[in-house]
Each structure stands twice: as structure tokens, then as C-alpha cells.
Design an enzyme around this catalytic site. Structure first.
Site, PDB file in Angstrom:
ATOM      1  N   GLU A 239       0.861  -1.176   0.000  1.00 43.96           N
ATOM      2  CA  GLU A 239       0.000   0.000   0.000  1.00 43.96           C
ATOM      3  C   GLU A 239       0.896   1.223   0.000  1.00 43.96           C
ATOM      4  O   GLU A 239       1.889   1.275   0.722  1.00 43.96           O
ATOM      5  CB  GLU A 239      -0.886   0.025   1.252  1.00 43.96           C
ATOM      6  CG  GLU A 239      -1.927  -1.073   1.272  1.00 43.96           C
ATOM      7  CD  GLU A 239      -2.828  -0.994   2.513  1.00 43.96           C
ATOM      8  OE1 GLU A 239      -3.630  -1.927   2.687  1.00 43.96           O
ATOM      9  OE2 GLU A 239      -2.719  -0.026   3.280  1.00 43.96           O
TER      10      GLU A 239
ATOM     11  N   ASP B  50      -5.666   9.572  10.582  1.00 48.34           N
ATOM     12  CA  ASP B  50      -4.327   9.041  10.811  1.00 48.34           C
ATOM     13  C   ASP B  50      -3.729   9.510  12.117  1.00 48.34           C
ATOM     14  O   ASP B  50      -3.851  10.678  12.495  1.00 48.34           O
ATOM     15  CB  ASP B  50      -3.393   9.437   9.659  1.00 48.34           C
ATOM     16  CG  ASP B  50      -3.629   8.571   8.437  1.00 48.34           C
ATOM     17  OD1 ASP B  50      -3.564   7.335   8.590  1.00 48.34           O
ATOM     18  OD2 ASP B  50      -3.895   9.121   7.358  1.00 48.34           O
TER      19      ASP B  50
END
Ligand SMILES: Cc1ncc(COP(=O)(O)O)c(C=O)c1O
Lengths: 267, 409
Positions: A50, A61
Site C-alpha cells: 500500500e 491518521d
């Protein structure tokens, strides 16, 4: 999309009786060149890579990935560079699946159709868009499918049963199960047993889908979740990049060693 | 794109939460889908619940203090020698700004959802201060996310938050201002949504937060409409409602009951933060033609670069220092119902100086932006024109900045 590189990678891991290992790094962390080197090197051990296209307002995040993203942006990474990194990577690693991951505004500014076209040209295999949930993602997901790009849906512990079933039905080859209520990089606050229970519920719904587990997975915790089709490690890798830079050590070597160790733990 | 009459603007969105088909929505991570849906259902129910409405009205009257006064600024009017200048002194509300309406409603919702923890973002510190007050009043544990730069420049409000028992979480990422505080607050909610309620401090964020906030601040225009009718016997022929716009909660609250009027009769003017005169940076996405983008879960005009990275902003006013803006203001802009402009730091400071010189009023730097526009246009207008400025915040929090810039406070 049964013959997609993503599907094949899961099959190959299965043959070796282990989960697929998925890594997450940020494109351009800490430079364009370095992030490509890291990607190439870790792909020797990772089954699927990824690659984050960094955004400066990432609402899902945690600290580690934020640090990587801000660092990459500060060093000048732009969305077109992300595509060129993938393109270069695929020149030598054409069978290694790449999943781009990021926030919708970047796609929106680029233009959805142009973005998908560019993904296709650079041989991107899949896409994860953190802030484009089901059902808002339906049109975009079907555009991806038409171009044989996997749109990867996410399921979380808060996802209701009804919704879960709809998402599974609408998913492509792979589904991402978020292990716990957390941003990326949090400490695993739910027992592996509980996580695998939830995982099994999804798996039972449709055995043909590859279900990966992510969030909070480190060298310490990876082994306990071995039963899954795949496991994603992101923050632990980003953290290693940060530490290596701090210690003025070779990021490529250090990060590769982390990924190698992760792989050994699930063999 | 068209506005509907007789339907509150907050309800004029489609099933995906978009106003005008493209502003707003809910661009949220999967984990937040459920809590957002729960909150949406709860709010839908509560706003129709007579008992809840009674409770809201009770607290607005006895806790927030309503109505806030509506006064003519006689000396300023005489000095400018044009349109009449009036003020709705919303800074009289408990705590010193309009942020108390949204905070009170969120605390009530949090209580009725059975959650014990509440978190919120703040820029100027008013949203945080008010949430800390409401949390204390209703027995909730409160955390406030605030950019490190804002903690420094809005100290009086930080002191108040701490006094109320709230924990301030400083945010050091990015520009260390409101935009970063909102991001960090959302991240916290992602991790704690099972037992924690989130309050977004303005009419921004995922659709439901725009609605709750707008529904709360609408109290301002409910009061104002009655006050105007009391004062002038009817709605005058020419009114201009001038309000500063950061996220846009104060402006929406000030305007909501007047949107159905023809704009020739009731003109709506939003004033954004133009930043320092000699700086390229600003916080004026509407009036300086930013492109549409997604920030904090909603599509709106956003200061951003070509890739979609959110641009840094700069303003003397922490409350307006935000790169995005409410989707409902984007809708009002595109339907041309409201007009948006900006005032620079210098213009806002000069306006502050002039207003405080002539009047017994102490508007914070946010509403000083609105006064700057009033001062600019009033001399060109006739005496029958009624300008009303929402003086939505008290300048106590800006004491240090004003002292530094103007030599005295
Ligand atoms: C006094 C005051 N006015 C205006 C604003 C801007 O927010 P909004 O546009 O949501 O009213 C703030 C925000 O903190 C504020 O404290």
C-alpha cells in the site's frame, strides 16, 4: 476480477499457509527517490504494497503516519510524483500489487475520471479512500471496477450488521477490517480473539473475499492475528523511517529488516 | 441551484447531505458512520420533541440569557453620516459570544444520548470556553482541542476553560490553529466514539454538525426579528445584516429567519478574514474565490493548492482563521442570496478603534471585521437604510493582541 494481481497474491500466500503481508508506506517519505527504494526493497517480503498519497489534513491518521505524510509533503511530493513512483516500481516488479491509499480531496481535485485513468496507466491495482465510505463511494467504486481497479471497502467495529452485509456485497476482491476504534498507529486495545471473531463474521458472509486486518499491528502483535487472509502494517513501518532518519541510519536497510521480521513471524 | 422558501436552510440538503447538490455531505471514515448516524437520528427526534424544545428554551432564557439586546449606535451613525448603524449585542450572552448556543445544545444532546464525555475544537477559545461551561453545568467531562498558536494568543479564554475543569489538548501539527484543532478532535472521536460525544464548534464538518450548530444559533435571528418589529413596527424597506464569517455559525444564526426575504429588502453580507494587508495568506475562501474541496468531512470552498493540500491561513482573529467555511454559506453564495467580502487585519483593528471610541461596546476582533464593512459602506447609504451588525463576541479575550497593536486596551 478473479485473476487480479491482488487475488493472486492472496492465493500464493494461502498456498504457503500464511496470511498475506501488506505494508503501508507514504509516497515521498522522506524523498521521492528514497520512498521508491524502500518500496522496491520491502516488496521482496511484502505480498501487497500500500502506498499512501499524503494529505496535510488526514483526519483518520495517528501521529506516525501524519509525521511521514508531513515530511513527504515538505520535501515536495505532488500527486503526479506518486504516479511516477508507481510506474517506476512496476517496471521491475510488475507482478507486485500496489494499492494507493489516501483522502478524497486529492482525487476530487485531480478529477475522478482522470485519477482512475492515471492509476490505470501507472498500473495501480487498487484504491483505498479513507473518507469516502459506502454508499457515497458507489459511483466511484463502480468506475474503478470498470477499469479493473480494485476499490477496497473498509469495515469497522462500529459497522452495523446490515451495513456490513451491504458493504461486502458491494466489495471487490479485498475488504479491509479495521481492528478497533482508533486512528492508524494506535495501540491494539482489543484482544486478538475478539478481533478474529469479528473477522470471522465478515469472512463467513462471503468466503471468496479476501479480508485483511489492519490498525495497531506491530512486530509484537502480528502473530496473534495470523489466521486472517492478510495483515496490514503501516505505522510501525513509518515509525522506523522516522527513527532511522533521527539516528542517521540507512532507512532502506532498517525498514526492510522490519518487514523481513514481520514476515518471519507469520510464516 | 435554488433556495427553497419556508424551509430552514439547514434542511435544504439532499439525501446524501449536500446543499445545492454539491456542498456539504459526510466524507467520514467508516468508523464514524455509525456514531454520525446515531446522532442524526437522535437530533431528528429531539428537535420534534416538545419536552426537549422546552428545555432548550428554558436554558436559552435562563442560562444563555435571551434576548440579547438590539441597540442603535447613535454616535457612530452620526459620525459616519449615512445609514443608521445598529448592533445585535450577542456578546451579552453568557460567556461572551454566540458559541454558547451550540455548546448548550450539544451538551443537552450528549446528556440525552447517555454519554458522559464531550469533546470539542476551538480557535478563538470561545467554542471551547462555552463547551467547558455547558459541560460543567450538565455534569460532563470535557476535553478541548486547540492549536498551540491559539492557546498563546487567546489566553483569557484558556484560563476560563481550565477554571471550568476542562482539559485543553494543545495541537502542534500544521499551522497550530483551528484547522489542526478540528482535525485532532475528529481523530480523538474516531478513537473514542463509543462513549464520547463530539461538538463541532461551527457550522462546519459532516452534515449533521452543520445542522445542529445552525439550529442552535438560529436563536439569534428569532430574537432579532421580534426586536426589529418592536422597534420599527415592521421589517423596514432596506436592511443590511452584516456578520463576520469564520465557519459561519454566527452569520447563519443571524440570518436564518431573514433568508426568505428579497435581497433588495434584507441584504445579507458576510465578512471573512482578509489577513494582513501585506500578506498573501488569508482566511477568505468565499470572497477570494477558493475552489471547492473537502475539508473535515464536508465539501465547501476551501483555501487549498492545486493538488488539494489545505493552504495555511493567516488572520489576526483566531476565530476566523480557518481555510474552509460552512457548506450553507457556499450555497448562499452560489444562489447569490448573500454577498461575501473580506476585511484585512488592519481594517478590523481600525474598526475596533472607531467603534470603541464612539460607543460603549467592545467587539472582539471577529465582529470587528463585520464593523469594518459597515463603516466602509454606511457613508454611501441614506438615512433610511438600517445596517445591523452582529457584535457576536467580546474583546476581553483579545486584550493582549489589541494592547500590542494599538498600544492600549
Ligand atoms: C466571537 C466570534 N465570532 C465569530 C467566530 C467565527 O466563527 P463562526 O463564523 O462560526 O461564527 C468566532 C469563532 O471562534 C468567535 O469566537
Amino acid at each position: 476480477m478473479s485473476n487480479s494481481l491482488i487475488n493472486i497474491s492472496f492465493k500464493n500466500a494461502k498456498k504457503e499457509n500464511r496470511p498475506a503481508l501488506l505494508t503501508y508506506t507514504v509516497a515521498g517519505d522522506n524523498t521521492k527517490k528514497k520512498s521508491l527504494e524502500i518500496l522496491k526493497s520491502i516488496s521482496e517480503y511484502a505480498d501487497i504494497c500500500e502506498l499512501g498519497f499524503p494529505h496535510n489534513t488526514p483526519i483518520a491518521d495517528g501521529g506516525q503516519i501524519q509525521t511521514s505524510a508531513y515530511r513527504a509533503i515538505k520535501n515536495g511530493i505532488q500527486i503526479n510524483d506518486v504516479f511516477s513512483i508507481v510506474k517506476s516500481f512496476k517496471k521491475t516488479k510488475k507482478n507486485k500489487p500496489i494499492i494507493l491509499m489516501g483522502y478524497y480531496n486529492m482525487i476530487y481535485q485531480f478529477n475522478e475520471n482522470k485519477f482512475i485513468k492515471k492509476c490505470k496507466e501507472s498500473k495501480v491495482d487498487g484504491l483505498i479512500v479513507v473518507d469516502l465510505p459506502y454508499p457515497e463511494n458507489k459511483i466511484f467504486a463502480s468506475k474503478c471496477k470498470k477499469k479493473k481497479i480494485n476499490f477496497i471497502q473498509l469495515i469497522s467495529p462500529t459497522t452495523s450488521k446490515k451495513r456490513r452485509n451491504q458493504i461486502i456485497k458491494d466489495s471487490h476482491d479485498m475488504i479491509y477490517y479495521i481492528s478497533m476504534l482508533s486512528t492508524t498507529g494506535g495501540k491494539l486495545k482489543v484482544s486478538p480473539k475478539k478481533i478474529l471473531q469479528e473477522y470471522t463474521k465478515i469472512k463467513k458472509q462471503n468466503k471468496l473475499k479476501n479480508i485483511v486486518i489492519g490498525f495497531g499491528i506491530t512486530e509484537k502483535t502480528i502473530k496473534s492475528l495470523k489466521k486472517a487472509d492478510g495483515l496490514v502494517v503501516g505505522s510501525a513501518i513509518c515509525k522506523e523511517i522516522t527513527n532511522s532518519i533521527k539516528k542517521r541510519q540507512n532507512t532502506v536497510t532498517n525498514v526492510t529488516n522490519v518487514v523481513k521480521r514481520l514476515k518471519n513471524k507469520i510464516k | 441551484m435554488k433556495l427553497k422558501k419556508k424551509i430552514a436552510l439547514i434542511d435544504q440538503h439532499n439525501k446524501f447531505g449536500f446543499w445545492g447538490g454539491k456542498f456539504g455531505g459526510s466524507f467520514i471514515p467508516e468508523t464514524l458512520k455509525k456514531p454520525v448516524e446515531d446522532l442524526t437520528k437522535k437530533f431528528q427526534k429531539l428537535r420534534k420533541d416538545k419536552k426537549f424544545l422546552k428545555k432548550r428554551d428554558f436554558y436559552f432564557k435562563n442560562y444563555v440569557g435571551s434576548p440579547t439586546s438590539f441597540i442603535k449606535l447613535e454616535k457612530l451613525t452620526d459620525h459616519l453620516n449615512g445609514a443608521q448603524i445598529w448592533a445585535k449585542v450577542v456578546s451579552e450572552a453568557n460567556g461572551g459570544a454566540h458559541k454558547i448556543y451550540n455548546a448548550t445544545v450539544h451538551a443537552l444532546i450528549c446528556k440525552s444520548m447517555g454519554k458522559k464525555y464531550i469533546v470539542g475544537d476551538t480557535g478563538a477559545g470561545y467554542a471551547g470556553k462555552m463547551l467547558s461551561m455547558a459541560a460543567k453545568k450538565f455534569g460532563l467531562k470535557c476535553k478541548i482541542f486547540m492549536g498551540a498558536k491559539d492557546i498563546k494568543r487567546q489566553k483569557p479564554n484558556c484560563d476560563a476553560m481550565r477554571k471550568n475543569g476542562a482539559e485543553i489538548i494543545p495541537v502542534y501539527s500544521g499551522s497550530q490553529t483551528l484547522v489542526d484543532a478540528v482535525s485532532e478532535c475528529m481523530r480523538y472521536w474516531v478513537s473514542n466514539c463509543d462513549n464520547t460525544h463530539m461538538c463541532v464548534g461551527s457550522t462546519v464538518g459532516p452534515n449533521i454538525f452543520v445542522k445542529i450548530c445552525g439550529w442552535s444559533t438560529a436563536q439569534i435571528s428569532r430574537e432579532l426579528k421580534i426586536q426589529i418589529k418592536d422597534e420599527f413596527k415592521k421589517i423596514p424597506k432596506k436592511i443590511k445584516l452584516i456578520n463576520c464569517v469564520g465557519g459561519g455559525s454566527s452569520a447563519y444564526g443571524f440570518w436564518s429567519n431573514f433568508i426568505d426575504y428579497d435581497k433588495k429588502q434584507v441584504e445579507l453580507i458576510g465578512v471573512e478574514a482578509g489577513g494582513p494587508e501585506n500578506s498573501k495568506l488569508h482566511a477568505a475562501p468565499l470572497s477570494r474565490n477558493a475552489k471547492i474541496g473537502i475539508l473535515h468531512g464536508a465539501a465547501s470552498y476551501v483555501c487549498q493548492n492545486k493538488d488539494g493540500q489545505i493552504e495555511e491561513t493567516e488572520s489576526i482573529s483566531a476565530g476566523l482563521d480557518y481555510p474552509g467555511v460552512s457548506p450553507i454559506h457556499c450555497f448562499l453564495k452560489d444562489t447569490r442570496r448573500a454577498r461575501y467580502t473580506y476585511a484585512t487585519d488592519e481594517e478590523a483593528l481600525n474598526a475596533y478603534k472607531m467603534v470603541t471610541h464612539f460607543e460603549n461596546l467592545n467587539p472582539s476582533l471577529e465582529p470587528s471585521h463585520a464593523f469594518a464593512e459597515a463603516i466602509k459602506i454606511a457613508p454611501k447609504l441614506n438615512k433610511e437604510t438600517i445596517i445591523i451588525v452582529n457584535s457576536c463576541g467580546d474583546a476581553k479575550k483579545d486584550r493582549d493582541i489589541i494592547k500590542q497593536k494599538l498600544g492600549k486596551y
